[in-house]
Design a protein around this motif. Structure first.
Motif, mmCIF file in Angstrom:
data_model
loop_
_atom_site.group_PDB
_atom_site.id
_atom_site.type_symbol
_atom_site.label_atom_id
_atom_site.label_comp_id
_atom_site.label_asym_id
_atom_site.label_seq_id
_atom_site.Cartn_x
_atom_site.Cartn_y
_atom_site.Cartn_z
ATOM 1 N N MET A 186 -29.016 -16.117 78.168
ATOM 2 C CA MET A 186 -30.012 -15.502 77.112
ATOM 3 C C MET A 186 -29.882 -16.361 75.720
ATOM 4 N N VAL A 187 -31.030 -16.535 75.306
ATOM 5 C CA VAL A 187 -31.273 -17.267 74.002
ATOM 6 C C VAL A 187 -31.197 -15.999 72.678
ATOM 7 N N VAL A 188 -30.328 -16.085 71.899
ATOM 8 C CA VAL A 188 -30.230 -15.299 70.760
ATOM 9 C C VAL A 188 -30.051 -15.993 69.417
ATOM 10 N N ASP A 189 -30.611 -14.809 68.209
ATOM 11 C CA ASP A 189 -30.652 -15.464 67.063
ATOM 12 C C ASP A 189 -29.454 -15.273 66.417
ATOM 13 N N ALA A 190 -29.320 -15.582 65.198
ATOM 14 C CA ALA A 190 -28.172 -15.660 64.271
ATOM 15 C C ALA A 190 -27.358 -14.282 64.398
ATOM 16 N N ARG A 191 -28.126 -13.290 64.533
ATOM 17 C CA ARG A 191 -27.509 -12.062 64.495
ATOM 18 C C ARG A 191 -27.217 -11.536 65.934
ATOM 19 N N GLY A 192 -27.375 -12.422 66.975
ATOM 20 C CA GLY A 192 -26.987 -12.230 68.282
ATOM 21 C C GLY A 192 -27.966 -11.219 68.999
ATOM 22 N N ARG A 193 -29.363 -11.172 68.606
ATOM 23 C CA ARG A 193 -30.314 -10.474 69.049
ATOM 24 C C ARG A 193 -30.893 -11.508 70.016
ATOM 25 N N PHE A 194 -31.549 -10.709 71.207
ATOM 26 C CA PHE A 194 -32.228 -11.734 72.118
ATOM 27 C C PHE A 194 -33.599 -12.125 71.461
ATOM 28 N N VAL A 195 -34.034 -13.522 71.875
ATOM 29 C CA VAL A 195 -35.179 -13.947 71.672
ATOM 30 C C VAL A 195 -35.968 -14.314 72.715
ATOM 31 N N GLY B 221 -33.059 -27.383 67.823
ATOM 32 C CA GLY B 221 -34.121 -28.455 67.346
ATOM 33 C C GLY B 221 -35.354 -28.540 68.147
ATOM 34 N N LEU B 222 -35.450 -28.141 69.550
ATOM 35 C CA LEU B 222 -36.667 -28.050 70.089
ATOM 36 C C LEU B 222 -37.510 -26.852 69.782
ATOM 37 N N LEU B 223 -36.888 -25.749 69.661
ATOM 38 C CA LEU B 223 -37.749 -24.501 69.109
ATOM 39 C C LEU B 223 -37.846 -24.193 67.553
ATOM 40 N N GLY B 224 -37.354 -24.995 66.816
ATOM 41 C CA GLY B 224 -37.482 -25.047 65.484
ATOM 42 C C GLY B 224 -36.887 -23.745 64.714
ATOM 43 N N LYS B 225 -36.049 -23.123 65.131
ATOM 44 C CA LYS B 225 -35.335 -22.067 64.445
ATOM 45 C C LYS B 225 -33.755 -22.019 65.007
ATOM 46 N N PRO B 226 -33.015 -21.475 63.957
ATOM 47 C CA PRO B 226 -31.524 -21.377 64.608
ATOM 48 C C PRO B 226 -31.399 -20.352 65.734
ATOM 49 N N LEU B 227 -30.943 -21.059 66.934
ATOM 50 C CA LEU B 227 -30.638 -20.154 68.124
ATOM 51 C C LEU B 227 -29.263 -20.522 68.793
ATOM 52 N N ARG B 228 -29.023 -19.515 69.591
ATOM 53 C CA ARG B 228 -27.590 -19.986 70.449
ATOM 54 C C ARG B 228 -27.926 -19.585 71.927
ATOM 55 N N LEU B 229 -27.183 -20.191 72.779
ATOM 56 C CA LEU B 229 -27.363 -19.628 74.109
ATOM 57 C C LEU B 229 -26.037 -18.968 74.578
ATOM 58 N N CYS B 230 -26.464 -17.932 75.309
ATOM 59 C CA CYS B 230 -25.045 -17.187 75.804
ATOM 60 C C CYS B 230 -25.210 -16.708 77.225
ATOM 61 N N PHE B 231 -23.906 -16.464 78.021
ATOM 62 C CA PHE B 231 -23.946 -16.191 79.181
ATOM 63 C C PHE B 231 -23.313 -14.919 79.467
ATOM 64 N N LEU B 232 -23.747 -14.081 80.329
ATOM 65 C CA LEU B 232 -23.193 -12.755 80.758
ATOM 66 C C LEU B 232 -22.266 -13.004 82.000
ATOM 67 N N PRO B 233 -21.024 -12.892 81.598
ATOM 68 C CA PRO B 233 -20.023 -13.020 82.587
ATOM 69 C C PRO B 233 -19.877 -11.948 83.583
ATOM 70 N N PRO B 234 -19.384 -12.257 84.705
ATOM 71 C CA PRO B 234 -19.635 -11.041 85.942
ATOM 72 C C PRO B 234 -18.488 -10.066 85.757
ATOM 73 N N THR B 235 -17.746 -9.912 84.820
ATOM 74 C CA THR B 235 -16.633 -9.081 84.195
ATOM 75 C C THR B 235 -17.522 -7.897 83.431
ATOM 76 N N PHE B 236 -18.701 -8.223 82.962
ATOM 77 C CA PHE B 236 -19.580 -7.231 82.091
ATOM 78 C C PHE B 236 -20.471 -6.423 82.935
ATOM 79 N N ARG B 237 -20.436 -5.274 82.980
ATOM 80 C CA ARG B 237 -21.413 -4.688 83.749
ATOM 81 C C ARG B 237 -22.629 -4.074 82.871
#
Length: 267
Positions: free
Chosen positions: A38-47, A114-130
């Motif tokens: 999932m892509v998230v913003d600087a607050r960790g909220r989904f985008v 850079g491609l989407l023009g705003k500060p973003l981060r990518l995160c992964f949901l590990p199998p350990t989280f339900r």
């Protein structure tokens, strides 16, 4: 009339373009690897494409042991990441759910930003989280990845064709972001289905899928097409005034889904 699976779609990263497959296995969260990122913003909220329509033009696919991201309009813009990143733990939000995820690192953040023009981060949901599916519609223990709320989404090709004819334009199934597209039914027959069997896998169809602006985005250009939203309002509005199209589903067995498989309506 025989109903069959006509298309299977997997979207590794929530709200990025995915790809079609002839067959895919199911795991606890739906099609294996679907919406695991999932892509998230600087607050960790989904985008999503709701805020950043240009996400439509970045495709995510699995390639061997890697996740491959590429911009569909810029052949040189590509990024490869391990499918199971070893980054720092972060807390992220998708709708009202707080999830413990893994940050994919600065390289991915710089590439996406850079491609989407705003500060973003990518995160992964590990199998350990339900992440529990809403128990108003599911059983305790039913899981979902970073999809909006349910592990699978079923759409009916006949309903898409009906809307295409009514609107005078071809509507591509992927703009509705389905996992399973079925063919051979009457238009909007899916609104009355409650249980399906595909091969050895039974699906509970638990809730119609409420729709936002995303189906109005042209997947080939990311341009918004307001007429498509008006078309959906005209033909797919519920008693509450909300637009509904497709059915959210929960699988009751593991197994493998394949294009061409027969679909039985059980209820």
């Amino acid at each position: 009339m025989t109903i069959q699976v006509s298309q299977l779609w997997r979207f590794p990263v929530k709200s990025l373009a995915g790809d079609r497959h002839p067959a895919l296995p199911l795991d606890g969260r739906g099609l294996a690897g679907d919406r695991a990122w999932m892509v998230v913003d600087a607050r960790g909220r989904f985008v999503t494409q709701r805020q950043v329509p240009a996400m439509t033009r970045i495709q995510a696919v699995y390639d061997g042991d890697d996740l491959s991201l590429r911009h569909l309009d810029h052949s040189q813009a590509e990024l490869r990441l391990p499918q199971a990143p070893q980054g720092r733990a972060v807390e992220v939000t998708v709708w009202r759910d707080q999830c413990e995820a893994v940050d994919a690192g600065d390289e991915a953040a710089v590439w996406l930003s850079g491609l989407l023009g705003k500060p973003l981060r990518l995160c992964f949901l590990p199998p350990t989280f339900r992440r529990q599916v809403d128990v108003n519609f599911a059983k305790a223990g039913d899981e979902v990845g970073f999809a909006d709320g349910f592990p699978l989404l079923v759409c009916n090709q006949a309903s898409i064709d009906y809307l295409s004819r009514a609107g005078g334009r071809l509507l591509e199934p992927q703009r509705f972001r389905p996992n399973i597209v079925v063919d051979g039914a009457e238009p909007f027959a899916e609104n009355h289905w409650r249980r399906l069997r595909i091969g050895e896998v039974e699906l509970d169809l638990v809730k119609p899928c409420a729709r936002c602006v995303i189906p109005s985005l042209d997947p080939g250009t990311a341009e918004q097409q307001p007429a498509v939203l008006e078309l959906l309002r005209a033909h797919c509005r519920g008693a509450d005034g909300q637009i509904y199209f497709g059915q959210n589903a929960i699988h009751r067995q593991y197994g493998r889904l394949a294009e061409g498989a027969e679909v039985k309506v059980l209820d």
